[in-house]
Motif scaffolding. Structure first.
Motif, PDB file in Angstrom:
ATOM      1  N   ILE A 619      12.269 -13.297  11.713  1.00  0.00           N
ATOM      2  CA  ILE A 619      12.367 -12.985  10.403  1.00  0.00           C
ATOM      3  C   ILE A 619      12.599 -14.393   9.755  1.00  0.00           C
ATOM      4  N   VAL A 627      10.876 -14.073   6.552  1.00  0.00           N
ATOM      5  CA  VAL A 627       9.410 -13.484   6.699  1.00  0.00           C
ATOM      6  C   VAL A 627       9.799 -11.983   7.297  1.00  0.00           C
ATOM      7  N   ASN A 628       9.090 -11.170   7.115  1.00  0.00           N
ATOM      8  CA  ASN A 628       9.003  -9.941   7.709  1.00  0.00           C
ATOM      9  C   ASN A 628      10.400  -8.988   7.190  1.00  0.00           C
ATOM     10  N   VAL A 629      10.810  -9.247   6.168  1.00  0.00           N
ATOM     11  CA  VAL A 629      11.974  -8.497   5.488  1.00  0.00           C
ATOM     12  C   VAL A 629      11.754  -8.002   4.274  1.00  0.00           C
ATOM     13  N   PRO A 631      12.020  -7.193  -0.080  1.00  0.00           N
ATOM     14  CA  PRO A 631      12.397  -7.908  -1.235  1.00  0.00           C
ATOM     15  C   PRO A 631      14.183  -7.493  -1.471  1.00  0.00           C
ATOM     16  N   LEU A 634      12.895 -11.605   1.002  1.00  0.00           N
ATOM     17  CA  LEU A 634      11.737 -11.971   1.433  1.00  0.00           C
ATOM     18  C   LEU A 634      11.405 -13.558   0.731  1.00  0.00           C
TER      19      LEU A 634
END
Length: 1269
Positions: A619, A627-629, A631, A634
């Motif tokens: 993440i 990243v990879n999360v 809003p 993000l």
């Protein structure tokens, strides 16, 4: 439960003494009774609990109704029995007890007496001056003791230091202002060292020293006494105090009378003022000498030793003559040498900066060993080198680039940036070599290597390619230590572990506000499909990582969660269900017993994920952004996301708790960034098989590690080793010679970066293309290559340093002669990071060990025991110790350092506290000798610069001894061709030869065992205590006498002492010994041109052991010590009293008669006569015991005032009798033997014996003076 009763008053120093002792006891072996530490109670014990009147605090009760002990001395000793001295046995314990007794009887009265007038109870200026004078007299023995010692009794604090420091708390807080502390510099340095120890700080906090900014009488707060809770004084105590006041008034009256006499009319002859001790001067060598030419020593020796004068011009001459090259004196390095070969490579210092005292210690030890082996005739090579220091160098150049041009390396581009680094290296990189030369390091500079040189770079590439093709190096995606600021993986040694006691705000690069650490946040995960809204509460110190959670783990035997087998929890922010997994790694007792699992951001979680087949979801990117999360998380920086996640949990009602949590935060020691565990594809070295081979080499004895205690650490590391990540995301360094392959052929599917099958390694791109074409079965033109952007870990090139510097993989003459090396010497802190990797890679790549022995020295810390750190201001440049530097000069160095402005002020304060007057000029020889003298195997070194200054005075002693000797030898002196005795030597000639042969034996034995303190101690003792203090004094009447045969014989012995003694010292003190040696005449015309290539003395040359002469001179020295003791007792500073020796038998009488001329000289005595057996000494003699068979009678008649001495002795006897009576009554008290601890009983017995011995001595003196009346 034992109870320690103490006073709550902040200045109650006896109670503080007990509390600090309790801290030491807890940290060590525990209290003397073997139980748990006592509970502290800040009040006197209830009278109902004590079978006698309430004791003075501190008091210790061992269990309700149990044994009582009171008084600071007894309580502290019981709480901290190890404080009696540690190693050293009864002798150390006796020394500790002496200083404890001194603190109790001398320091405490003087300290209270000096402080009380300052705080108001008595405000007379005369009282204050008299009290300060008494304090000064009490401090004098401490100042002298601490001149060459860090602590009072050993290398660490003991009960002696505890008693003395607490006794002096009041003066340091209220009386001793900066000017006074400057006068008592050694005491102040020791006091600050002690109060900065963790055990002292835990009780005292930060001790505020007296500033002198306002009148002492205006200090706030009540006047402190020895105890705020003391009971009312008895009539006897009041009477005793009245007597003390009466004595004090008499003393003050005497002082006033002396002042009036000093102000007498000018016609009276005034006493000459005592001259202040003159500082050693600074002289310079001004004779024009081109570099490489020999220094001119034909002139007269300067009156005193000056390092600048002595150290000038020698090193360029040594270097020019090739004395440091293994070829010196032989046709080639491969020519057979019956003495053998010695080879050692330097631990390559970083090219980035200056050497510190840790490097100086390393080089002092290595150079002394190298010079010793060279002087023994071995083919000797000490190979220099410098490390490119990937991260450190890149950081320095990046900062310089930004500061000067406002550009980042990315804006400049890789090739242009590397040109900037090489430019910086050419400008600054030789600073390290300059410092090494100033230290006198006898390195072969023609063989100097830099790890980025073509020769070494070729070896690095060859090593990587070989290991990759054998499968030892492989590519894998794993967790690494990641610095988001450097945008690179870093090694374990580049991670500092900062311990936090609880909630703490830390500055993190890239964040304007400080970030909170040291808290444990609890939140809930809801169980999927639960009708009762069931939840599992987990806790974490890194709440932002919950966005990467993939499971919840519980212990298989935890009954609370058995019903959750096969169930899942719901992630509140992601469409993800988290399985409940059962794993033994979970601690059921910690928190709720449920643990969140984030495999991509925690090492333990990663291993759990591997066992249970869980997905690892990263993440964070390389910059620490999420990243990879979803809003709104993000793109947030990781610590901004921390706040956002916490707020979101609270909004959803899932937040449960936050509490302080002691923890360790990993920090990058280059960028000060918080290190993140991140998943990255990297290159790894498979270490298991190599580690087993390295461990077996030690077990077989093929590789010896000194001290042996480190072997246990070696095996622990080797047996539990992990594969080594060697990728670094930098530009400066050895670019990894690995290429990612893309094949333009539909039959070959495209590869992934993490797939090792699509990587080839080679020395060049052309070679890699050929390997790839062969591997995939296609034509070379179908292959596209992309070289890995990363560079290799600096430790990889350092790991092959012992053979890469000798030309490997090519077979060179140097490689055949000097590999394997003889010895590797370094600090124990890099045993794994460097030593182990050299052994593993050496065995793997060459089939042989890189060296046969490893000597690991201690780590240098400052005088307070703290690690050297720029931010503390305690990092010392060796050149500052050699040349000296002012306090302002130290401050100025901080302005040119890489410290943040916020740390500069802290460092300035540290410098001001440690070096209030700057650092005095000590010289290279004193620094080297002092560092080696400090080095004891397996222990850290708390370096006090004052001790180095003490060895500068030792150099001055050598200088003066040589000046005297050269005058005594005379210009016409010609030494005999041989050093062997001629048969006409006097007793003292035989004795000094015997002592010299012992110093030779101990020196060689110590070098062989790496026992440097034993070597330096033997040489120091010979020069100072035997040659200078005894032999030269005994020589004066001989050289001035009429017996030319005796004088010539003594001159030959004196020359031998200088010749052998300078050769002994040369490995430690190369400059001053060369300077003095070059001024000596030679035994033969073709002797070696320099001391550093002259044979080292050994027992075959110096076989002059003479037990008979040593026994006789020992009697002379015992008599001398007894006479000097009596002279001091009766203040006979100038008189030369006659001395009569009473012996027990004729043999002792004959021996005493033989040494009586030496006693006359050494003891400054008048007539020295041996009494006939049974004869009595004249009346009016003081008596002392020289040995069990000889007593000394010093004639005092007409030299002292018997009535005055008698009055003083009778008062002293009365006090000693009262002391003895108190101890006897204490021991006779009911229950003493059963209730009082054994250690306290032994202390009482020793004190009583000491008091009774003093009474006997005083009684004898009284009888003597009564006869004289």
């Amino acid at each position: 439960m034992s109870i320690l009763y103490v006073s709550p008053h902040p200045d109650a120093f006896p109670s503080l003494r007990a509390l600090i002792a309790a801290r030491y006891g807890e940290a060590g072996e525990g209290p003397g009774w073997g139980g748990a530490p006592p509970r502290v109670c800040l009040q006197p014990p209830p009278t109902s609990r004590t079978p006698f009147p309430p004791p003075r605090l501190p008091a210790l009760e061992q269990g309700p109704g149990g044994l009582w002990v009171w008084g600071a001395t007894a309580v502290a000793q019981l709480l901290w029995p190890a404080g009696l001295g540690g190693p050293g046995g009864s002798r150390a314990a006796a020394l500790v007890q002496q200083w404890v007794s001194y603190a109790d009887t001398e320091l405490i009265p003087a300290a209270c007496g000096a402080t009380l007038p300052a705080l108001g109870p008595r405000n007379s200026a005369q009282d204050s001056q008299a009290a300060l004078g008494a304090l000064g007299r009490a401090l004098s023995p401490l100042e002298e003791r601490l001149r060459l010692h860090t602590y009072l009794a050993g290398e660490a604090p003991t009960l002696a230091d505890l008693a003395a420091v607490t006794a002096l708390l009041l003066p340091f807080r209220y009386v001793l202002d900066p000017s006074a502390r400057w006068i008592w510099g050694n005491v102040t340095r020791w006091f600050i060292t002690c109060v900065h120890q963790p055990e002292f700080r835990a009780v005292l906090g930060e001790v505020a020293l007296c500033s002198g900014a306002k009148p002492l009488s205006q200090q706030p707060g009540p006047a402190p006494g020895p105890e705020a809770t003391a009971p009312p004084k008895t009539a006897a105590q009041l009477k005793k105090e009245a007597k003390k006041r009466e004595k004090l008034e008499k003393f003050q009256q005497k002082q006033r009378t002396q002042q009036q006499q000093q102000q007498a009319p000018s016609g009276e002859k005034a006493k000459p003022e005592k001259k202040e001790k003159r500082d050693l001067g600074i002289l310079t060598y001004d004779i024009p000498t081109p570099p490489g030419e020999k220094k001119d020593v034909s002139g007269t020796m300067p009156d005193s030793y000056s390092p600048r004068y002595v150290e000038a011009a020698w090193y360029p001459w040594w270097e020019q003559q090739g004395f440091f090259k293994p070829e010196y004196g032989r046709s080639s390095v491969s020519a057979p040498n019956p003495h053998g070969v010695f080879m050692m490579c330097i631990p390559p210092p970083n090219v980035t900066g200056s050497l510190h005292l840790g490097h100086a210690l390393t080089n002092a030890i290595q150079d002394s060993l190298t010079r010793w082996h060279r002087m023994r005739g071995e083919t000797t090579l000490w190979n220099p080198g410098c490390d490119h220091a990937g991260i450190a160098t890149q950081v320095v150049v990046e900062k310089k680039l930004w500061r000067e041009q406002g550009l980042s390396r990315h804006q400049l581009g890789r090739e242009a940036f590397l040109r900037e680094v090489w430019k910086w290296k050419e400008e600054k990189g030789d600073r390290i070599y300059h410092q090494l030369k100033k230290l006198g390091s006898s390195l072969d500079w023609d063989r100097a290597c830099f790890t980025m040189d073509p020769k070494l770079s070729t070896a690095v590439t060859e090593a990587f390619v070989r290991l990759h093709e054998e499968g030892v190096i492989y590519r894998s995606t794993r967790l690494v230590n990641w610095s988001c600021t450097l945008n690179s993986a870093i090694s374990d040694i580049e991670v500092d572990k900062k311990e936090l006691p609880g909630r703490t705000l830390l500055s993190v690069p890239g964040y304007k506000e400080k970030v909170e650490f040291g808290v444990l946040v609890s939140f809930a995960y809801k169980i999927q499909g639960s009708e009762s809204d069931e939840e599992v509460v987990v806790a974490t110190t890194r709440i932002e990582t919950m966005l990467g959670d993939v499971a919840i783990a519980v212990h298989p035997k935890d009954p609370r969660y058995q019903h959750l087998k096969g169930k899942h929890a719901v992630h509140p922010f992601l469409p993800r269900s988290l399985p409940i997994v059962f794993d033994d790694f979970v601690d059921m007792e910690f928190g709720t017993g449920a643990v969140k699992i984030t495999p991509a951001h925690d090492q333990n979680d990663y291993e759990v994920g591997q066992r249970h087949g869980l997905e690892a979801i990263s993440i964070m990117d390389a910059r620490g952004a999420l990243v990879n999360v979803p809003p709104p998380f993000l793109g947030l920086p990781r610590f901004e996301a921390r706040k956002a996640v916490l707020a979101a949990l609270k909004e959803q009602g899932l937040f449960r708790d936050v509490k302080d949590n002691p923890m360790v935060v990993p920090l990058c020691n280059r960028s000060k960034d918080v290190v993140e565990p991140l998943l990255r594809p990297q290159w790894y070295v498979r270490c298991g098989e190599m580690a087993r081979a390295a461990s077996a080499a030690v077990r077989r004895g093929d590789l010896r590690i000194v001290p042996e205690a480190h072997e246990r650490t070696w095996h622990a590391w080797m047996d539990n080793i992990r594969d080594w990540c060697i990728s670094r995301q930098l530009w400066w360094g050895h670019r990894i010679p690995a290429y990612f392959v893309t094949v333009s052929d539909p039959a070959v599917p495209p590869g992934e970066d993490s797939d090792e099958q699509y990587w080839v390694s080679a020395a060049s791109e052309a070679e890699a293309r050929g390997k790839a074409a062969q591997k995939f079965g296609v034509a070379p033109d179908k292959i596209s290559l992309q070289q890995d952007e990363d560079v290799l870990d600096t430790w990889f090139s350092s790991g092959i340093f012992p053979f890469s510097i000798l030309g490997w993989p090519s077979q060179s003459e140097d490689l055949s002669v000097f590999y394997p090396g003889t010895l590797l010497e370094t600090g124990h802190d890099i045993l794994f990071f460097w030593v182990a990797r050299m052994v593993m890679l050496g065995l793997k790549l060459t089939g042989r060990l890189p060296f046969y022995e490893v000597y690991l020295h201690a780590i240098v810390r400052d005088a307070h025991g703290r690690k050297m750190s720029k931010s503390l201001g305690n990092v010392i440049d060796p050149l500052d110790v050699i040349h000296g530097v002012s306090l302002q000069g130290l401050h100025d160095q901080l302005l040119h350092s890489n410290l943040d402005p916020s740390e500069v002020e802290k460092a300035r304060e540290g410098q001001k506290a440690d070096f209030p007057a700057g650092i005095p000029e000590c010289g290279t020889d004193a620094l080297r000798f002092g560092l080696c003298a400090y080095t004891s195997q397996g222990r850290d070194i708390n370096l006090d610069v004052n001790r180095i200054l003490g060895y500068r005075h030792f150099c001055n002693k050598l200088w003066n001894a040589a000046r005297f000797a050269l005058r005594g030898l005379g210009n016409a002196f010609v030494p005999l061709p041989s050093s062997q005795p001629g048969g006409h030597e006097s007793l003292v000639d035989r004795w000094i030869r015997s002592r010299l042969s012992e110093a030779v034996r101990l020196s060689n034995q110590g070098f062989q065992a790496y026992d440097f303190p034993a070597v330096t101690s033997a040489q120091y003792s010979f020069w100072l205590y035997e040659l200078c203090d005894v032999y030269l004094e005994c020589l004066k009447p001989v050289l001035n006498g009429a017996d030319e045969v005796a004088a010539e014989c003594s001159r030959q012995t004196l020359y031998t002492c200088l010749d052998v003694g300078l050769r002994l010292l040369s490995p430690f003190m190369p400059f001053v010994t060369e300077e003095l040696y070059q001024r000596l005449p030679r035994r033969a015309p073709h002797t070696p041109p320099s001391l550093c290539v002259t044979p080292y003395p050994d027992s075959s040359e110096c076989s002059w052991k003479d037990p008979e002469a040593e026994a006789a001179l020992e009697l002379a020295l015992s008599i001398t010590r007894a006479v000097r003791s009596l002279r001091a007792d009766y203040n006979l500073t100038r008189a030369r009293p006659d001395c009569f020796l009473e012996v027990a038998d004729e043999a002792t009488g004959a021996q005493a008669s033989a040494v009586s001329p030496y006693v006359h000289t050494l003891a400054s005595a008048g007539v020295v006569a041996v009494l006939a057996l049974g004869a009595s000494a004249p009346l009016g003699c003081a008596v002392a015991l020289a040995s069990e068979r000889c007593s000394v009678h010093l004639h005092l008649q007409g030299l002292v005032d018997p009535a005055r001495e008698l009055s003083k002795l009778q008062a002293k006897r009365g006090e000693a009798q009262r002391q003895a009576r108190r101890l006897q009554e204490r021991q006779a008290a009911p229950g003493y033997s059963a209730k009082v601890p054994q250690e306290v009983q032994e202390a009482d017995t020793a004190k009583l014996q000491q008091t009774e011995a003093e009474l006997r001595k005083v009684g004898e003196a009284i009888a003597l003076f009564e006869k004289m009346l």
